[in-house]
Structures are given as C-alpha cells and as structure tokens.
Design an enzyme around this catalytic site. Structure first.
Site, short mmCIF file in Angstrom:
data_model
loop_
_atom_site.label_atom_id
_atom_site.label_comp_id
_atom_site.label_asym_id
_atom_site.label_seq_id
_atom_site.Cartn_x
_atom_site.Cartn_y
_atom_site.Cartn_z
N ASP A 94 0.58 -1.02 0.06
CA ASP A 94 0.07 0.06 -0.03
C ASP A 94 0.81 1.33 0.01
OD1 ASP A 94 -2.14 1.32 -0.10
OD2 ASP A 94 -2.70 1.14 2.16
N ASN A 151 -10.46 -2.95 -6.55
CA ASN A 151 -9.75 -2.17 -7.34
C ASN A 151 -10.20 -1.94 -8.56
OD1 ASN A 151 -6.49 -3.29 -5.79
ND2 ASN A 151 -7.64 -1.44 -5.28
C1 FPP Z 1 -2.14 0.06 -3.12
O1 FPP Z 1 -1.61 1.55 -3.27
C2 FPP Z 1 -1.44 -0.53 -4.59
C3 FPP Z 1 -2.39 -1.29 -5.39
C4 FPP Z 1 -3.79 -1.25 -5.46
C5 FPP Z 1 -1.81 -1.99 -6.54
C6 FPP Z 1 -0.52 -2.79 -6.11
C7 FPP Z 1 0.33 -3.31 -7.41
C8 FPP Z 1 1.77 -2.94 -7.66
C9 FPP Z 1 2.56 -2.97 -6.49
C10 FPP Z 1 2.19 -3.32 -8.94
C11 FPP Z 1 1.85 -4.83 -9.33
C12 FPP Z 1 2.90 -5.32 -10.12
C13 FPP Z 1 3.91 -6.18 -9.58
C14 FPP Z 1 4.75 -6.88 -10.51
C15 FPP Z 1 3.83 -6.91 -8.27
P1 FPP Z 1 -2.63 2.55 -3.63
O2 FPP Z 1 -2.68 2.96 -5.04
O3 FPP Z 1 -3.97 2.35 -2.86
O4 FPP Z 1 -1.86 3.61 -2.88
P2 FPP Z 1 -2.74 4.97 -1.99
O5 FPP Z 1 -3.26 4.30 -0.85
O6 FPP Z 1 -1.45 5.67 -1.57
O7 FPP Z 1 -3.44 5.71 -2.91
#
Ligand code: FPP
Length: 239
Positions: free
Chosen positions: A19, A67
């Site tokens: 996250d 998501n």
């Molecule tokens: C949460 O952060 C993250 C996600 C919903 C996506 C996670 C995906 C990746 C790390 C890339 C995937 C690829 C690989 C190769 C593992 P957020 O977007 O909710 O962050 P925020 O809370 O700060 O908005």
C-alpha cells in the site's frame, strides 16, 4: 557469510499489502501509475530478498476485487505492470527458481493475462526456493464464497457429504489450498486495516503496520518487520 539478525529466524510465510503507491506518486507530482511502477520495483527487491533470507512463501496483494473501481487508466496500468513482470518471470524462470501461485478469481482478467498466470503457475510448479502467491482480483470474502459454492456443488453431485465439512476440508477449497497460513502480515503506508486480505488465513498471524510507503520499502524495512515479529510472544488461544 554471516547471517543477519533477520536471517537467523525468519517466518516461513510473509504476506504483504503493498500500500501507498498512490501517495508516493502524489508527493512527487507524478501520475498514480508511476507509483505502481515504483511499487512493482519494490516487489522485485523484496521477492529477491525473501529468497536470500530463506522465506518459503511470499503472498502479495497486487489487485483486489475492489480495485476495479479505480480509473480505467490506473487499472490498465497495473495490469500492464503485472503482464510485464510475468513476461520477465517466464523468461528468467530457470535462473530464479521461483514458484508462482495466483489467488483470486482470474476469470475477470484479460485472456492474455490469464494465460500468462496459468503458464507461470504450471511452468514453475517444480520449483521450491520461494513461492510467490499473487493475489489478483482477490477478495477474502469472494474466496470464501467461491469455496462454499465449490463444496456445495460437490455435495449436490454426491462427491461430498454436508456433515463432512470441517476446517481442514474447507481449506482444500480455498485459493490457498496447501499453503501454510502466514505468520507475519505487513502493511506499509500507515493504514491499519486488513482490507479483505486473507481473512481466513490470518486469524493467528502477527500484524506489523509501518509508516513507510510501499515504493520505499526495501530489505531494511523487511528486516525491521521481522525483528518486530521476533519480539512478539505468539499465542494461539491456549494458556
Ligand atoms: C495500493 O496502493 C496498491 C495497489 C492497489 C496496486 C499494487 C500493485 C503493484 C505494486 C504493482 C503490481 C505489479 C507487480 C509486478 C507486483 P494505493 O494505490 O492504494 O496507494 P494509496 O493508498 O497511496 O493511494
């Protein structure tokens, strides 16, 4: 080589809610997809480090059933990152010896990505160095409902009896069948919620919440989480 403190007693299964990518990007005036790209890099670092430490299972929350509510551009950006990681993983499979499993309902992914997931799962099934479980279109409640449906179906078709259902049998119907429960769950970014991540499997896990944003998470942060885990007095409800 001397073992670091974290290496001397590592959990065999670590699960991570990756996250904070969006906030990481916002702080830098970048689009959210740049945060996910940096998050994918952080994942590569941590998967490699887990292999060095001797962690047997690493489960990561890459895309939840919730998501899909994000913008089309963000969703397709994350899917592209996953596809490009899997392409690389399929190419380097013989060198890295990582085993892949996918938790979640893959049927909503593009046919191309579904195929890459199934290929990676099949082609890596003999590897045992570290197993990476990607949670993709994953929701814990959805996983439980799918398991119940599958069991009910087996009852309807005479393969099972309703009364035979117990925790051990039920676990065979979960996406995580055969994988031991995570001892340690890490959530960076300062949020302190489970967010539908492995609710069945984490009933006795230790939770470590950290303020660092996922793209800034590296071996030092994993060492810190493992050190915190080792300080915990793990209890399972007994005296
Ligand atoms: C949460 O952060 C993250 C996600 C919903 C996506 C996670 C995906 C990746 C790390 C890339 C995937 C690829 C690989 C190769 C593992 P957020 O977007 O909710 O962050 P925020 O809370 O700060 O908005």
């Amino acid at each position: 080589m001397a073992l670091s403190d974290a290496q001397s007693c590592v959990p065999q299964h670590i699960a991570i809610i990756m996250d904070g990518n969006g906030r990481w990007a916002k702080k830098r005036g970048l689009p959210r997809t740049a945060g996910h790209s940096a998050g994918a890099e952080a994942f590569r670092r941590i998967a490699n480090y887990c292999r060095t430490l001797g962690v047997k299972y690493l489960t990561v929350y890459a895309f939840s059933t919730e998501n899909w509510k994000r913008s089309e551009a963000e969703v397709s950006g994350i899917m592209r990152l996953l596809a490009s990681y899997l392409k690389e993983a399929l190419r380097d499979m013989e060198k890295n010896h990582v085993r892949f499993r996918f938790f979640g309902d893959l049927s909503r992914l593009s046919p191309k990505l579904q195929k890459m997931c199934l290929d990676a799962q099949e082609r890596s099934s003999e590897y045992h160095e570290v197993q990476v479980n990607f949670c993709l279109n994953y929701g814990g409640r959805d996983e439980i409902i799918r398991a119940i449906r599958a069991y009910a179906n087996d009852v309807a078709e005479g393969r099972k009896q309703a009364d035979d259902l117990d925790e051990t049998v039920f676990e065979e119907y979960l996406d995580s069948a055969g994988v031991p429960d995570p001892e340690l769950v890490i959530r960076p970014s300062g949020e302190m919620r489970l967010s539908n991540f492995l609710p069945w499997q984490t009933v006795y896990s230790e939770f470590v919440f950290m303020d660092v944003l996922w793209p800034d998470f590296g071996p030092a942060e994993l060492d810190e989480a493992i050190a915190e885990f080792r300080r915990r007095n793990r209890r399972f409800g007994g005296a």
